[in-house]
Write a protein that holds these residues in place. Structure first.
Motif, PDB file in Angstrom:
ATOM      1  N   LEU A  43      15.669   7.887 -70.700  1.00 22.49           N
ATOM      2  CA  LEU A  43      15.531   9.166 -69.706  1.00 22.49           C
ATOM      3  C   LEU A  43      16.035  10.461 -70.065  1.00 22.49           C
ATOM      4  N   ILE A  44      16.575  10.063 -70.956  1.00 24.56           N
ATOM      5  CA  ILE A  44      16.954  11.976 -71.197  1.00 24.56           C
ATOM      6  C   ILE A  44      15.673  12.461 -71.911  1.00 24.56           C
ATOM      7  N   ARG A  45      14.912  11.655 -72.799  1.00 23.78           N
ATOM      8  CA  ARG A  45      13.991  12.385 -73.299  1.00 23.78           C
ATOM      9  C   ARG A  45      13.126  12.136 -72.723  1.00 23.78           C
ATOM     10  N   GLU A  46      12.359  11.804 -71.504  1.00 21.56           N
ATOM     11  CA  GLU A  46      11.493  11.879 -70.133  1.00 21.56           C
ATOM     12  C   GLU A  46      12.551  13.150 -69.538  1.00 21.56           C
ATOM     13  N   GLY A  47      13.395  13.875 -70.056  1.00 26.21           N
ATOM     14  CA  GLY A  47      13.953  15.017 -68.929  1.00 26.21           C
ATOM     15  C   GLY A  47      14.370  14.991 -67.841  1.00 26.21           C
ATOM     16  N   ASN A  48      15.753  13.575 -67.788  1.00 26.51           N
ATOM     17  CA  ASN A  48      16.174  13.065 -66.647  1.00 26.51           C
ATOM     18  C   ASN A  48      17.649  13.499 -67.043  1.00 26.51           C
ATOM     19  N   SER A  49      17.827  14.636 -66.323  1.00 27.08           N
ATOM     20  CA  SER A  49      18.992  15.667 -66.413  1.00 27.08           C
ATOM     21  C   SER A  49      20.093  14.674 -65.573  1.00 27.08           C
ATOM     22  N   ALA A  50      20.050  14.099 -65.017  1.00 24.78           N
ATOM     23  CA  ALA A  50      21.385  12.846 -64.072  1.00 24.78           C
ATOM     24  C   ALA A  50      22.003  12.286 -65.427  1.00 24.78           C
ATOM     25  N   ALA A  51      21.138  11.505 -66.477  1.00 23.85           N
ATOM     26  CA  ALA A  51      21.287  10.286 -67.028  1.00 23.85           C
ATOM     27  C   ALA A  51      21.753  11.506 -68.674  1.00 23.85           C
ATOM     28  N   ALA A  52      21.409  12.820 -68.716  1.00 22.20           N
ATOM     29  CA  ALA A  52      22.175  13.453 -70.011  1.00 22.20           C
ATOM     30  C   ALA A  52      23.090  14.695 -69.342  1.00 22.20           C
ATOM     31  N   ILE A  53      23.760  13.814 -68.226  1.00 23.11           N
ATOM     32  CA  ILE A  53      24.228  14.310 -67.903  1.00 23.11           C
ATOM     33  C   ILE A  53      26.048  13.705 -68.072  1.00 23.11           C
ATOM     34  N   GLY A  54      25.661  12.260 -66.845  1.00 21.71           N
ATOM     35  CA  GLY A  54      26.769  11.007 -66.821  1.00 21.71           C
ATOM     36  C   GLY A  54      27.121  10.863 -68.803  1.00 21.71           C
ATOM     37  N   LEU A  55      25.750  10.935 -69.241  1.00 23.65           N
ATOM     38  CA  LEU A  55      25.855  10.086 -70.714  1.00 23.65           C
ATOM     39  C   LEU A  55      27.327  11.565 -70.880  1.00 23.65           C
ATOM     40  N   GLY A  56      26.995  12.397 -71.075  1.00 23.99           N
ATOM     41  CA  GLY A  56      27.755  13.451 -71.882  1.00 23.99           C
ATOM     42  C   GLY A  56      29.325  14.192 -71.325  1.00 23.99           C
ATOM     43  N   GLY A  57      29.035  13.372 -69.487  1.00 23.74           N
ATOM     44  CA  GLY A  57      31.042  13.500 -69.565  1.00 23.74           C
ATOM     45  C   GLY A  57      31.470  11.972 -69.896  1.00 23.74           C
ATOM     46  N   ALA A  58      30.482  10.504 -70.239  1.00 24.10           N
ATOM     47  CA  ALA A  58      31.327   9.855 -70.703  1.00 24.10           C
ATOM     48  C   ALA A  58      31.604  10.130 -72.211  1.00 24.10           C
ATOM     49  N   LEU A  59      30.783  10.896 -72.810  1.00 28.08           N
ATOM     50  CA  LEU A  59      31.086  10.980 -74.155  1.00 28.08           C
ATOM     51  C   LEU A  59      32.287  11.564 -74.475  1.00 28.08           C
ATOM     52  N   ILE A  60      32.412  12.740 -73.414  1.00 33.73           N
ATOM     53  CA  ILE A  60      33.563  14.210 -73.646  1.00 33.73           C
ATOM     54  C   ILE A  60      34.707  13.185 -72.506  1.00 33.73           C
ATOM     55  N   GLY A  61      34.274  12.315 -71.469  1.00 32.58           N
ATOM     56  CA  GLY A  61      35.844  10.936 -71.696  1.00 32.58           C
ATOM     57  C   GLY A  61      36.413  10.491 -72.510  1.00 32.58           C
ATOM     58  N   TYR A  62      35.200  10.003 -73.383  1.00 35.02           N
ATOM     59  CA  TYR A  62      35.839   8.675 -74.693  1.00 35.02           C
ATOM     60  C   TYR A  62      36.593  10.141 -75.538  1.00 35.02           C
ATOM     61  N   VAL A  63      35.751  11.170 -75.812  1.00 31.40           N
ATOM     62  CA  VAL A  63      36.621  11.920 -76.632  1.00 31.40           C
ATOM     63  C   VAL A  63      38.158  12.779 -76.527  1.00 31.40           C
ATOM     64  N   LEU A  64      38.388  13.014 -75.203  1.00 29.85           N
ATOM     65  CA  LEU A  64      39.680  13.171 -74.904  1.00 29.85           C
ATOM     66  C   LEU A  64      41.221  12.124 -75.388  1.00 29.85           C
ATOM     67  N   PRO A  65      40.415  11.321 -74.612  1.00 30.27           N
ATOM     68  CA  PRO A  65      41.596  10.523 -75.248  1.00 30.27           C
ATOM     69  C   PRO A  65      41.894   9.946 -76.914  1.00 30.27           C
ATOM     70  N   LEU A  66      40.525   9.889 -77.700  1.00 30.67           N
ATOM     71  CA  LEU A  66      40.483   9.892 -79.080  1.00 30.67           C
ATOM     72  C   LEU A  66      41.103  11.097 -80.199  1.00 30.67           C
ATOM     73  N   ALA A  67      40.841  12.137 -79.261  1.00 33.69           N
ATOM     74  CA  ALA A  67      41.669  12.968 -79.526  1.00 33.69           C
ATOM     75  C   ALA A  67      43.134  13.037 -79.613  1.00 33.69           C
ATOM     76  N   SER A  68      43.669  12.898 -78.326  1.00 34.65           N
ATOM     77  CA  SER A  68      44.912  13.061 -78.183  1.00 34.65           C
ATOM     78  C   SER A  68      45.290  11.233 -78.966  1.00 34.65           C
ATOM     79  N   ALA A  69      44.935  10.332 -79.348  1.00 40.00           N
ATOM     80  CA  ALA A  69      45.019   9.466 -80.304  1.00 40.00           C
ATOM     81  C   ALA A  69      45.255   9.928 -81.901  1.00 40.00           C
ATOM     82  N   LEU A  70      44.215  11.210 -82.297  1.00 40.68           N
ATOM     83  CA  LEU A  70      44.148  11.793 -83.567  1.00 40.68           C
ATOM     84  C   LEU A  70      45.695  12.300 -83.883  1.00 40.68           C
TER      85      LEU A  70
END
Length: 137
Positions: A43-70
């Motif tokens: 979807l992202i390769r096809e230019g689907n912004s919704a998929a990119a935004i959703g995945l980006g949010g999930a990755l940021i949402g995971y990195v936040l507690p990852l940084a806290s755990a570090l």
């Protein structure tokens, strides 16, 4: 005066922690994309912004507690346990939102509806912030 030994010790710990965090990040991204009913990569390769935004949010949402755990753990096994828990919480939150709260979410993301991607990203980042905050106790 510069303490070379202290720097080497600190740099080694940094490299180990950074590599461990990157490995958890990559593993989370892989598992998250397996769980979603759509194929973000395509979807992202096809230019689907919704998929990119959703995945980006999930990755940021995971990195936040990852940084806290570090910053709050004292050993690699303890960090790994928190990183694993953070990933599970993020994936469970996606499942709850997409299958119980907002059943049309996957179809709307596949259709490229940016509002759905922003909604998913917001939920993911919010869960990540709460997750990170809970690790400080």
């Amino acid at each position: 005066m510069f303490d070379w030994f202290a720097f080497q010790t600190g740099a080694t710990a940094f490299i180990i922690a950074f590599v461990a965090a990157v490995l958890f990040f990559v593993a989370f991204k892989f598992v998250y994309q397996l769980v979603t009913p759509y194929h973000e990569r395509t979807l992202i390769r096809e230019g689907n912004s919704a998929a990119a935004i959703g995945l980006g949010g999930a990755l940021i949402g995971y990195v936040l507690p990852l940084a806290s755990a570090l910053s709050h753990t004292v050993s690699l096994p303890e960090f790994a346990a928190w990183a694993l828990l953070a990933g599970v919480i993020q994936i469970v939150s996606f499942i709850v939102v997409s299958r119980l709260v907002y059943r049309a979410l996957a179809a709307r993301i596949e259709a490229g509806e940016v509002a759905a991607g922003i909604y998913l990203a917001s939920i993911s980042i919010g869960v990540g912030l709460l997750n990170a905050a809970c690790m400080t106790a």
